[in-house]
Design an enzyme around this catalytic site. Structure first.
Site, PDB file in Angstrom:
ATOM      1  N   SER A 113       0.907  -1.215  -0.082  1.00 29.52           N
ATOM      2  CA  SER A 113       0.107  -0.049   0.190  1.00 29.52           C
ATOM      3  C   SER A 113       0.766   1.318   0.014  1.00 29.52           C
ATOM      4  O   SER A 113       2.238   1.151   0.106  1.00 29.52           O
ATOM      5  CB  SER A 113      -0.917  -0.112   1.233  1.00 29.52           C
ATOM      6  OG  SER A 113      -0.009   0.023   2.533  1.00 29.52           O
TER       7      SER A 113
ATOM      8  N   LEU B 223       3.108   4.478  -0.343  1.00 27.19           N
ATOM      9  CA  LEU B 223       4.368   4.782  -1.153  1.00 27.19           C
ATOM     10  C   LEU B 223       5.268   3.506  -1.560  1.00 27.19           C
ATOM     11  O   LEU B 223       5.604   3.407  -2.560  1.00 27.19           O
ATOM     12  CB  LEU B 223       5.338   5.497  -0.328  1.00 27.19           C
ATOM     13  CG  LEU B 223       4.959   6.827   0.293  1.00 27.19           C
ATOM     14  CD1 LEU B 223       5.943   7.411   1.299  1.00 27.19           C
ATOM     15  CD2 LEU B 223       4.383   7.892  -0.634  1.00 27.19           C
TER      16      LEU B 223
ATOM     17  N   ASP C 239       5.438  -7.459   2.439  1.00 32.66           N
ATOM     18  CA  ASP C 239       4.477  -6.525   3.386  1.00 32.66           C
ATOM     19  C   ASP C 239       4.217  -7.579   4.481  1.00 32.66           C
ATOM     20  O   ASP C 239       3.892  -8.657   4.409  1.00 32.66           O
ATOM     21  CB  ASP C 239       2.931  -6.293   2.508  1.00 32.66           C
ATOM     22  CG  ASP C 239       2.411  -4.831   3.202  1.00 32.66           C
ATOM     23  OD1 ASP C 239       2.632  -3.951   2.652  1.00 32.66           O
ATOM     24  OD2 ASP C 239       1.982  -5.088   4.317  1.00 32.66           O
TER      25      ASP C 239
ATOM     26  N   ASP D  87       7.683  -9.678   8.478  1.00 31.54           N
ATOM     27  CA  ASP D  87       7.810  -8.753   9.564  1.00 31.54           C
ATOM     28  C   ASP D  87       9.070  -8.342   9.528  1.00 31.54           C
ATOM     29  O   ASP D  87      10.124  -8.927   9.748  1.00 31.54           O
ATOM     30  CB  ASP D  87       7.631  -9.149  10.799  1.00 31.54           C
ATOM     31  CG  ASP D  87       7.714  -8.322  12.077  1.00 31.54           C
ATOM     32  OD1 ASP D  87       8.201  -7.086  11.866  1.00 31.54           O
ATOM     33  OD2 ASP D  87       7.489  -8.655  12.932  1.00 31.54           O
ATOM     34  N   VAL D  88       9.256  -6.968   9.112  1.00 27.85           N
ATOM     35  CA  VAL D  88      10.819  -6.523   8.774  1.00 27.85           C
ATOM     36  C   VAL D  88      11.802  -6.587   9.892  1.00 27.85           C
ATOM     37  O   VAL D  88      12.742  -6.246   9.985  1.00 27.85           O
ATOM     38  CB  VAL D  88      10.770  -5.070   8.215  1.00 27.85           C
ATOM     39  CG1 VAL D  88      10.158  -5.056   6.751  1.00 27.85           C
ATOM     40  CG2 VAL D  88       9.925  -4.144   9.146  1.00 27.85           C
TER      41      VAL D  88
ATOM     42  N   SER E  44      11.556  11.065   6.491  1.00 29.84           N
ATOM     43  CA  SER E  44      10.373  11.696   6.539  1.00 29.84           C
ATOM     44  C   SER E  44      11.055  13.354   6.960  1.00 29.84           C
ATOM     45  O   SER E  44      12.016  13.259   7.589  1.00 29.84           O
ATOM     46  CB  SER E  44       9.178  11.505   7.668  1.00 29.84           C
ATOM     47  OG  SER E  44       8.253  12.371   7.924  1.00 29.84           O
TER      48      SER E  44
ATOM     49  N   TYR F 109       8.143   9.110  16.051  1.00 25.95           N
ATOM     50  CA  TYR F 109       8.205   8.993  14.599  1.00 25.95           C
ATOM     51  C   TYR F 109       9.530   9.640  14.095  1.00 25.95           C
ATOM     52  O   TYR F 109      10.364   9.065  13.217  1.00 25.95           O
ATOM     53  CB  TYR F 109       7.018   9.474  14.021  1.00 25.95           C
ATOM     54  CG  TYR F 109       7.013   9.437  12.379  1.00 25.95           C
ATOM     55  CD1 TYR F 109       6.852   8.241  11.911  1.00 25.95           C
ATOM     56  CD2 TYR F 109       6.954  10.474  11.655  1.00 25.95           C
ATOM     57  CE1 TYR F 109       6.611   8.125  10.398  1.00 25.95           C
ATOM     58  CE2 TYR F 109       6.875  10.350  10.316  1.00 25.95           C
ATOM     59  CZ  TYR F 109       6.635   9.478   9.750  1.00 25.95           C
ATOM     60  OH  TYR F 109       6.613   9.166   8.406  1.00 25.95           O
TER      61      TYR F 109
ATOM     62  N   LYS G  87      12.681   8.412  12.152  1.00 26.93           N
ATOM     63  CA  LYS G  87      13.213   8.755  10.895  1.00 26.93           C
ATOM     64  C   LYS G  87      14.313   9.570  10.825  1.00 26.93           C
ATOM     65  O   LYS G  87      15.390   9.502   9.886  1.00 26.93           O
ATOM     66  CB  LYS G  87      12.004   9.715  10.291  1.00 26.93           C
ATOM     67  CG  LYS G  87      10.794   9.028  10.024  1.00 26.93           C
ATOM     68  CD  LYS G  87      10.790   7.978   8.951  1.00 26.93           C
ATOM     69  CE  LYS G  87       9.540   7.137   8.656  1.00 26.93           C
ATOM     70  NZ  LYS G  87       9.679   6.059   7.504  1.00 26.93           N
TER      71      LYS G  87
ATOM     72  N   PHE H 189       2.290  13.335   2.022  1.00 25.17           N
ATOM     73  CA  PHE H 189       1.568  12.443   1.108  1.00 25.17           C
ATOM     74  C   PHE H 189       0.198  12.016   1.204  1.00 25.17           C
ATOM     75  O   PHE H 189       0.120  11.740   2.648  1.00 25.17           O
ATOM     76  CB  PHE H 189       2.745  11.428   0.579  1.00 25.17           C
ATOM     77  CG  PHE H 189       3.812  12.121  -0.327  1.00 25.17           C
ATOM     78  CD1 PHE H 189       3.968  11.553  -1.483  1.00 25.17           C
ATOM     79  CD2 PHE H 189       4.715  12.855   0.171  1.00 25.17           C
ATOM     80  CE1 PHE H 189       4.843  12.130  -2.397  1.00 25.17           C
ATOM     81  CE2 PHE H 189       5.618  13.212  -0.450  1.00 25.17           C
ATOM     82  CZ  PHE H 189       5.865  12.961  -2.056  1.00 25.17           C
TER      83      PHE H 189
END
Length: 253
Positions: free
Chosen positions: A15, A17, A36, A57-58, A146, A159, A163, A192
């Site tokens: 989904s 980006l 994903d 799962d990354v 970001s 967050y 980033k 975005f």
């Protein structure tokens, strides 16, 4: 490096980006692995673009290693990694109900920063074993940060920290991977129109758009994908962080 016929993995490719990037790479002839956590979303995108779906799962070291191995086998090696998987939690460090739960901070850092590092280290190890291309390169890695990395707002501490870590990874990783011919760059997108904003009222989205100098609108995921393509194809671009934000600078809140 042209993506045609090259193996590429996009994390968070189900989904937003990530999906836009997976579609762009497939349109340019790459063999795309759509990775994903939501396997159903990965399946849907992969089926539509003729790619390979990978549920992963990354943050899971063993699971990610297995996914990289599966992708390398299915795609004939991995030359491109684009890390788009990420989450956001809106919470003040010290809110009305007391301090932010430490687990909330840890979750964001683990998925956004550690997950990016995990996939980068595993993909780079696989790229190092490939034969170099005509220009001597073996691969390209693009991470997603970001504008919050430098313009973090109140309530974005977790967050912004995650980033900011991704921004700081670009140069040392690029310097280290120079010996194996792998470039590392980062895109720092602004506001975005992604699933994170789907549930925001239209009036609120309008106010966000008005805050962007020019063009005064939310970014389209396809524009992010275009930036990723430019980074992949420009062989002299390495160790950089590119803001993609319409000249916006986020206010304190």
């Amino acid at each position: 490096m042209k993506p045609t016929d090259l193996g590429a993995i996009v994390t968070g490719g189900g989904s937003g980006l990530g999906e836009a990037t997976a579609r762009m790479l497939a349109a340019r002839g790459a063999k795309v692995g759509v990775l994903d956590l939501d396997r159903a979303k990965a399946d849907a995108v992969a089926a539509d673009i003729g790619g390979v779906a990978l549920g992963c799962d990354v943050t899971d070291a063993q699971g990610a290693e297995a996914a990289i191995a599966e992708a390398a086998s299915a795609l004939g090696g991995i030359r491109i990694l684009v890390n788009c998987a990420g989450v956001g939690v809106a919470a003040r460090i010290l809110g009305r109900d007391g301090p932010m739960p430490l687990a909330d901070f840890e979750t964001v850092i683990r998925i956004n920063l550690i997950g990016t590092f995990n996939m980068m280290r595993l993909a780079a190890a696989q790229m190092a074993d490939l034969d170099p291309l005509e220009d001597g390169s073996r691969g390209a890695i693009v991470n997603t940060a970001s504008v919050a990395a430098t313009d973090g707002q109140i309530g974005q501490s977790a967050y912004a920290a995650s980033k900011g870590g991704i921004v700081s990874l670009a140069l040392p990783a690029a310097r280290e991977f120079a010996r194996i011919g792998v470039r590392v760059n980062t895109v720092a997108p602004g506001i975005f129109f992604t699933p994170l904003l789907y549930n925001i009222p239209e009036e609120a989205r309008g106010r966000l758009a008005e805050s962007i100098p020019f063009p005064s609108r939310l970014g389209d995921p396809s524009e992010f994908a275009d930036a990723v393509l430019f980074i992949i194809e420009n062989a002299y671009l390495n160790g950089e962080v590119i803001r993609l934000d319409g000249a916006v600078r986020l206010p304190p809140k």
